[in-house]
Write a protein that holds these residues in place. Structure first.
Motif, PDB file in Angstrom:
ATOM      1  N   GLY A 231      -2.612  -5.368  -7.722  1.00 42.89           N
ATOM      2  CA  GLY A 231      -2.573  -4.536  -6.517  1.00 42.89           C
ATOM      3  C   GLY A 231      -1.164  -4.380  -5.997  1.00 42.89           C
ATOM      4  N   GLY A 232      -0.908  -3.223  -5.355  1.00 44.43           N
ATOM      5  CA  GLY A 232       0.411  -2.958  -4.785  1.00 44.43           C
ATOM      6  C   GLY A 232       0.326  -2.611  -3.319  1.00 44.43           C
ATOM      7  N   ARG A 233       1.423  -2.060  -2.823  1.00 47.38           N
ATOM      8  CA  ARG A 233       1.504  -1.717  -1.407  1.00 47.38           C
ATOM      9  C   ARG A 233       0.411  -0.712  -1.005  1.00 47.38           C
ATOM     10  N   GLY A 234      -0.033   0.067  -1.988  1.00 41.05           N
ATOM     11  CA  GLY A 234      -1.082   1.060  -1.724  1.00 41.05           C
ATOM     12  C   GLY A 234      -2.378   0.455  -1.205  1.00 41.05           C
ATOM     13  N   LEU A 235      -2.556  -0.854  -1.361  1.00 36.59           N
ATOM     14  CA  LEU A 235      -3.772  -1.501  -0.835  1.00 36.59           C
ATOM     15  C   LEU A 235      -3.733  -1.519   0.700  1.00 36.59           C
ATOM     16  N   ALA A 257       0.033  -8.733  -8.902  1.00 36.74           N
ATOM     17  CA  ALA A 257       0.498  -7.992  -7.729  1.00 36.74           C
ATOM     18  C   ALA A 257       1.898  -7.458  -7.963  1.00 36.74           C
ATOM     19  N   SER A 258       2.228  -6.406  -7.228  1.00 38.68           N
ATOM     20  CA  SER A 258       3.618  -5.924  -7.240  1.00 38.68           C
ATOM     21  C   SER A 258       4.410  -6.760  -6.234  1.00 38.68           C
ATOM     22  N   ARG A 259       5.719  -6.656  -6.319  1.00 38.58           N
ATOM     23  CA  ARG A 259       6.559  -7.413  -5.391  1.00 38.58           C
ATOM     24  C   ARG A 259       6.336  -6.943  -3.950  1.00 38.58           C
ATOM     25  N   ALA A 260       6.088  -5.633  -3.787  1.00 39.60           N
ATOM     26  CA  ALA A 260       5.875  -5.108  -2.430  1.00 39.60           C
ATOM     27  C   ALA A 260       4.687  -5.811  -1.774  1.00 39.60           C
ATOM     28  N   VAL A 273       4.020  -9.699 -10.769  1.00 35.66           N
ATOM     29  CA  VAL A 273       4.319  -9.222 -12.122  1.00 35.66           C
ATOM     30  C   VAL A 273       5.591  -8.390 -12.040  1.00 35.66           C
ATOM     31  N   GLY A 274       6.493  -8.579 -12.989  1.00 37.56           N
ATOM     32  CA  GLY A 274       7.681  -7.733 -13.019  1.00 37.56           C
ATOM     33  C   GLY A 274       8.950  -8.509 -13.284  1.00 37.56           C
ATOM     34  N   GLN A 275      10.031  -7.830 -13.073  1.00 34.66           N
ATOM     35  CA  GLN A 275      11.346  -8.378 -13.419  1.00 34.66           C
ATOM     36  C   GLN A 275      11.618  -9.730 -12.774  1.00 34.66           C
ATOM     37  N   THR A 276      11.233  -9.882 -11.513  1.00 35.70           N
ATOM     38  CA  THR A 276      11.462 -11.164 -10.845  1.00 35.70           C
ATOM     39  C   THR A 276      10.163 -11.951 -10.703  1.00 35.70           C
ATOM     40  N   ILE A 290      -0.171   0.970  -7.137  1.00 35.58           N
ATOM     41  CA  ILE A 290       1.178   0.560  -7.576  1.00 35.58           C
ATOM     42  C   ILE A 290       1.900   1.821  -8.065  1.00 35.58           C
ATOM     43  N   SER A 291       3.123   2.054  -7.560  1.00 32.93           N
ATOM     44  CA  SER A 291       3.791   3.328  -7.875  1.00 32.93           C
ATOM     45  C   SER A 291       4.329   3.379  -9.309  1.00 32.93           C
ATOM     46  N   GLY A 292       4.757   2.223  -9.856  1.00 27.17           N
ATOM     47  CA  GLY A 292       5.304   2.210 -11.216  1.00 27.17           C
ATOM     48  C   GLY A 292       6.820   2.144 -11.221  1.00 27.17           C
ATOM     49  N   GLN A 295      11.136  -1.972 -12.160  1.00 32.40           N
ATOM     50  CA  GLN A 295      11.114  -3.447 -12.067  1.00 32.40           C
ATOM     51  C   GLN A 295       9.700  -3.991 -12.227  1.00 32.40           C
ATOM     52  N   HIS A 296       8.696  -3.204 -11.916  1.00 28.66           N
ATOM     53  CA  HIS A 296       7.308  -3.634 -12.145  1.00 28.66           C
ATOM     54  C   HIS A 296       6.947  -3.388 -13.615  1.00 28.66           C
ATOM     55  N   LEU A 297       7.348  -2.211 -14.117  1.00 33.81           N
ATOM     56  CA  LEU A 297       6.967  -1.831 -15.486  1.00 33.81           C
ATOM     57  C   LEU A 297       7.481  -2.819 -16.529  1.00 33.81           C
ATOM     58  N   ALA A 308      -4.336   3.244 -14.416  1.00 34.99           N
ATOM     59  CA  ALA A 308      -3.674   3.361 -13.105  1.00 34.99           C
ATOM     60  C   ALA A 308      -4.594   4.069 -12.125  1.00 34.99           C
ATOM     61  N   ILE A 309      -4.713   3.480 -10.925  1.00 35.21           N
ATOM     62  CA  ILE A 309      -5.480   4.127  -9.852  1.00 35.21           C
ATOM     63  C   ILE A 309      -4.484   4.369  -8.722  1.00 35.21           C
ATOM     64  N   ASN A 310      -4.240   5.635  -8.421  1.00 33.79           N
ATOM     65  CA  ASN A 310      -3.221   5.956  -7.404  1.00 33.79           C
ATOM     66  C   ASN A 310      -3.585   7.293  -6.792  1.00 33.79           C
ATOM     67  N   LYS A 311      -3.412   7.423  -5.479  1.00 38.03           N
ATOM     68  CA  LYS A 311      -3.824   8.694  -4.871  1.00 38.03           C
ATOM     69  C   LYS A 311      -2.762   9.782  -5.006  1.00 38.03           C
ATOM     70  N   ASN A 312      -1.564   9.383  -5.489  1.00 37.37           N
ATOM     71  CA  ASN A 312      -0.512  10.381  -5.699  1.00 37.37           C
ATOM     72  C   ASN A 312      -0.453  10.762  -7.177  1.00 37.37           C
ATOM     73  N   GLU A 314       1.601  12.357  -8.736  1.00 31.36           N
ATOM     74  CA  GLU A 314       2.985  12.341  -9.254  1.00 31.36           C
ATOM     75  C   GLU A 314       3.509  10.915  -9.426  1.00 31.36           C
ATOM     76  N   ALA A 315       2.737   9.896  -9.130  1.00 36.57           N
ATOM     77  CA  ALA A 315       3.234   8.515  -9.190  1.00 36.57           C
ATOM     78  C   ALA A 315       3.710   8.204 -10.615  1.00 36.57           C
ATOM     79  N   PRO A 316       4.902   7.594 -10.775  1.00 31.97           N
ATOM     80  CA  PRO A 316       5.461   7.326 -12.116  1.00 31.97           C
ATOM     81  C   PRO A 316       4.568   6.450 -12.991  1.00 31.97           C
ATOM     82  N   GLY A 327      -6.958   8.890  -7.106  1.00 33.67           N
ATOM     83  CA  GLY A 327      -7.948   8.657  -6.056  1.00 33.67           C
ATOM     84  C   GLY A 327      -7.561   7.481  -5.196  1.00 33.67           C
ATOM     85  N   ASP A 328      -8.369   7.273  -4.153  1.00 34.64           N
ATOM     86  CA  ASP A 328      -8.131   6.180  -3.207  1.00 34.64           C
ATOM     87  C   ASP A 328      -8.715   4.893  -3.795  1.00 34.64           C
ATOM     88  N   VAL A 329      -7.914   3.811  -3.820  1.00 35.46           N
ATOM     89  CA  VAL A 329      -8.414   2.544  -4.393  1.00 35.46           C
ATOM     90  C   VAL A 329      -9.695   2.084  -3.693  1.00 35.46           C
TER      91      VAL A 329
HETATM   92  P1  FAD Z   1       5.182   1.379  -3.617  1.00 28.10           P
HETATM   93  O1  FAD Z   1       6.315   1.781  -4.482  1.00 28.10           O
HETATM   94  O2  FAD Z   1       5.309   1.579  -2.151  1.00 28.10           O
HETATM   95  O3  FAD Z   1       3.916   2.178  -4.153  1.00 28.10           O
HETATM   96  C1  FAD Z   1       2.678   2.184  -3.535  1.00 28.10           C
HETATM   97  C2  FAD Z   1       1.797   3.180  -4.288  1.00 28.10           C
HETATM   98  O4  FAD Z   1       0.488   3.146  -3.782  1.00 28.10           O
HETATM   99  C3  FAD Z   1       2.283   4.638  -4.158  1.00 28.10           C
HETATM  100  O5  FAD Z   1       2.431   5.187  -5.454  1.00 28.10           O
HETATM  101  C4  FAD Z   1       1.138   5.337  -3.394  1.00 28.10           C
HETATM  102  O6  FAD Z   1       0.915   6.659  -3.853  1.00 28.10           O
HETATM  103  C5  FAD Z   1      -0.045   4.457  -3.729  1.00 28.10           C
HETATM  104  N1  FAD Z   1      -1.090   4.451  -2.712  1.00 28.10           N
HETATM  105  C6  FAD Z   1      -0.955   4.377  -1.347  1.00 28.10           C
HETATM  106  N2  FAD Z   1      -2.178   4.281  -0.767  1.00 28.10           N
HETATM  107  C7  FAD Z   1      -3.106   4.320  -1.766  1.00 28.10           C
HETATM  108  C8  FAD Z   1      -4.512   4.281  -1.806  1.00 28.10           C
HETATM  109  N3  FAD Z   1      -5.248   4.129  -0.691  1.00 28.10           N
HETATM  110  N4  FAD Z   1      -5.118   4.371  -2.997  1.00 28.10           N
HETATM  111  C9  FAD Z   1      -4.387   4.525  -4.153  1.00 28.10           C
HETATM  112  N5  FAD Z   1      -3.045   4.556  -4.169  1.00 28.10           N
HETATM  113  C10 FAD Z   1      -2.400   4.448  -3.000  1.00 28.10           C
HETATM  114  N6  FAD Z   1       8.689  -5.041  -8.082  1.00 28.10           N
HETATM  115  C11 FAD Z   1       7.672  -5.639  -8.738  1.00 28.10           C
HETATM  116  O7  FAD Z   1       6.518  -5.191  -8.678  1.00 28.10           O
HETATM  117  N7  FAD Z   1       7.914  -6.776  -9.472  1.00 28.10           N
HETATM  118  C12 FAD Z   1       9.137  -7.330  -9.598  1.00 28.10           C
HETATM  119  O8  FAD Z   1       9.278  -8.371 -10.250  1.00 28.10           O
HETATM  120  C13 FAD Z   1      10.230  -6.691  -8.925  1.00 28.10           C
HETATM  121  N8  FAD Z   1      11.480  -7.185  -9.043  1.00 28.10           N
HETATM  122  C14 FAD Z   1      12.503  -6.510  -8.436  1.00 28.10           C
HETATM  123  C15 FAD Z   1      13.823  -6.936  -8.647  1.00 28.10           C
HETATM  124  C16 FAD Z   1      14.876  -6.248  -8.064  1.00 28.10           C
HETATM  125  C17 FAD Z   1      16.271  -6.744  -8.318  1.00 28.10           C
HETATM  126  C18 FAD Z   1      14.613  -5.107  -7.271  1.00 28.10           C
HETATM  127  C19 FAD Z   1      15.759  -4.326  -6.660  1.00 28.10           C
HETATM  128  C20 FAD Z   1      13.330  -4.678  -7.054  1.00 28.10           C
HETATM  129  C21 FAD Z   1      12.248  -5.367  -7.622  1.00 28.10           C
HETATM  130  N9  FAD Z   1      10.934  -4.952  -7.438  1.00 28.10           N
HETATM  131  C22 FAD Z   1       9.937  -5.546  -8.137  1.00 28.10           C
HETATM  132  C23 FAD Z   1      10.580  -3.918  -6.436  1.00 28.10           C
HETATM  133  C24 FAD Z   1      10.324  -2.528  -7.031  1.00 28.10           C
HETATM  134  O9  FAD Z   1      11.564  -1.837  -7.085  1.00 28.10           O
HETATM  135  C25 FAD Z   1       9.357  -1.725  -6.139  1.00 28.10           C
HETATM  136  O10 FAD Z   1       9.852  -1.683  -4.829  1.00 28.10           O
HETATM  137  C26 FAD Z   1       7.948  -2.317  -6.117  1.00 28.10           C
HETATM  138  O11 FAD Z   1       7.474  -2.552  -7.427  1.00 28.10           O
HETATM  139  C27 FAD Z   1       7.010  -1.331  -5.425  1.00 28.10           C
HETATM  140  O12 FAD Z   1       5.741  -1.889  -5.311  1.00 28.10           O
HETATM  141  P2  FAD Z   1       4.481  -0.960  -5.164  1.00 28.10           P
HETATM  142  O13 FAD Z   1       4.361  -0.068  -6.353  1.00 28.10           O
HETATM  143  O14 FAD Z   1       3.334  -1.834  -4.826  1.00 28.10           O
HETATM  144  O15 FAD Z   1       4.800  -0.127  -3.831  1.00 28.10           O
END
Ligand code: FAD
Length: 343
Positions: A231-235, A257-260, A273-276, A290-292, A295-297, A308-312, A314-316, A327-329
């Motif tokens: 799960g990512g910030r989209g949750l 989980a993503s770092r966010a 999960v990811g680079q750190t 999770i946007s993609g 650093q996550h990939l 991938a489940i994402n409402k955008n 265009e998400a990478p 769609g909405d998670v």
């Molecule tokens: P966001 O990029 O904010 O994406 C959220 C996604 O959720 C968006 O695509 C949005 O369209 C979607 N969304 C929103 N609401 C909903 C909904 N209701 N239903 C469906 N989709 C929805 N990141 C990592 O994950 N792991 C790492 O180890 C890591 N290491 C890093 C190291 C460094 C040095 C740096 C600079 C960054 C690192 N990051 C890492 C951070 C990374 O750059 C991103 O900021 C992070 O991965 C974003 O997390 P996210 O995809 O959850 O959030």
């Protein structure tokens, strides 16, 4: 060891050509070889075949059974030192013996896991040998023209993939992240040679008294799981992870989980999960909200199937997804759980 005066054009190429073969350092804990060693044998075999050379494994500690397993996973030869000094990991004797046998046998390439053990002592070995080290590689190739090892890893905060070479020194040493390389073929009746290595004069100024294991919060080890629901910030809130735990439970998997999401405090760092965070390679990776980001990939892109489940739209993440659901998670995941429970 190449001294500066040795690096003259005529002697230089002769010195480099004296180095032959690909080596994999097979680390063990409590007598069991780590799975990253088998992954390294997989990539090591491919590199050795391309260079038309042999693949060897180095094993410190553990028993004959573990040494023979390395042959079945692709090693032509195993250099095995059974001395009890290696039962528990300790930088000094590990670095001393590996440096010594590299100087004796002169391998062209040395690979080790980018694990706490590899990260700790391999830099000492590289420094003693006055050669380079590329840490945390995610891909390895042979340059067709020069035969040099192309050592590929994320750089500049994961924004680019850098290709690093060590053209003027040998061996070329790289540590490789666990779970990014695939294991090679297991052949139960593969033949190979086991060479016993002595630990004469290997000493240590430090003694490991006790090893205390970290208690992981993950119910299922993320790096061993065949299915990961991440799960990512989209949750949007921590309760979203309850829903993902339910999906993971139905599928017999683990939650990532993503770092966010970790930074928001919705789930602990041990799930990141990811680079750190952790590098994973499950059969199925379900990325929810999770946007993609790159650093996550880098931590999950070797997964066999990515959903991938994402409402955008265009998400990478959709660029690398095997299946994408726009769609909405909070609509898609409950439907998935319901359908899977009906099966
Ligand atoms: P966001 O990029 O904010 O994406 C959220 C996604 O959720 C968006 O695509 C949005 O369209 C979607 N969304 C929103 N609401 C909903 C909904 N209701 N239903 C469906 N989709 C929805 N990141 C990592 O994950 N792991 C790492 O180890 C890591 N290491 C890093 C190291 C460094 C040095 C740096 C600079 C960054 C690192 N990051 C890492 C951070 C990374 O750059 C991103 O900021 C992070 O991965 C974003 O997390 P996210 O995809 O959850 O959030």
């Amino acid at each position: 060891i190449l001294e500066d005066e040795d690096l003259q054009p005529s002697s230089f190429s002769t010195q480099l050509s004296a180095y032959k073969g690909v080596w994999v350092f097979a680390e063990q804990r409590e007598g069991v070889v780590a799975s990253v060693a088998y992954e390294l044998l997989g990539v090591g075999k491919r590199l050795a075949d391309e260079l038309r050379t042999e693949l060897s494994a180095i094993l410190f500690g553990a028993d004959d059974v573990q040494a023979k397993e390395l042959i079945k996973w692709g090693a032509d030869r195993v250099y095995h030192c059974k001395d009890t000094i290696f039962d528990k990991f300790n930088d000094e004797p590990y670095a001393m013996l590996l440096t010594r046998i590299i100087n004796n046998y002169k391998p062209e390439i040395v690979l080790a896991g980018a694990t706490p053990i590899g990260r700790s002592f391999i830099p000492r070995v590289a420094a003693s040998l006055k050669t380079g080290l590329t840490a945390d590689c995610t891909a390895l190739e042979i340059d067709k023209d020069s035969g040099n090892l192309l050592q590929i890893r994320p750089a500049f905060g994961g924004n680019i993939m850098a290709t690093i070479l060590c053209p003027n020194h040998r061996p070329q040493i790289a540590t490789v992240r666990p779970r990014v390389m695939k294991r090679g073929e297991y052949i139960a009746d593969r033949n190979g040679e086991i060479i016993s290595i002595s630990a004469d004069n290997i000493t240590s100024r430090t003694k490991v008294i006790e090893t205390v294991k970290e208690v992981s919060e993950c119910m299922v080890n993320l790096q061993e799981a065949e299915v990961i629901v991440a799960g990512g910030r989209g949750l949007g809130r921590s309760e979203g992870f309850k829903m993902l735990e339910e999906l993971a439970e139905v599928l017999g998997g683990a939650v990532g989980a993503s770092r966010a999401a970790v930074d928001e405090g919705w789930i602990s760092y041990s799930h990141q999960v990811g680079q750190t965070g952790k590098t994973v390679c499950p059969k199925i990776y379900i990325a929810c909200g999770i946007s993609g980001a790159v650093q996550h990939l880098v931590g999950m892109q070797s997964s066999d199937i990515i959903i991938a489940i994402n409402k955008n739209p265009e998400a990478p993440i959709f660029n690398i997804a095997t299946y994408g659901i726009v769609g909405d998670v909070y609509e898609v995941v409950p439907l998935l759980i319901k359908k899977l429970r009906e099966i």
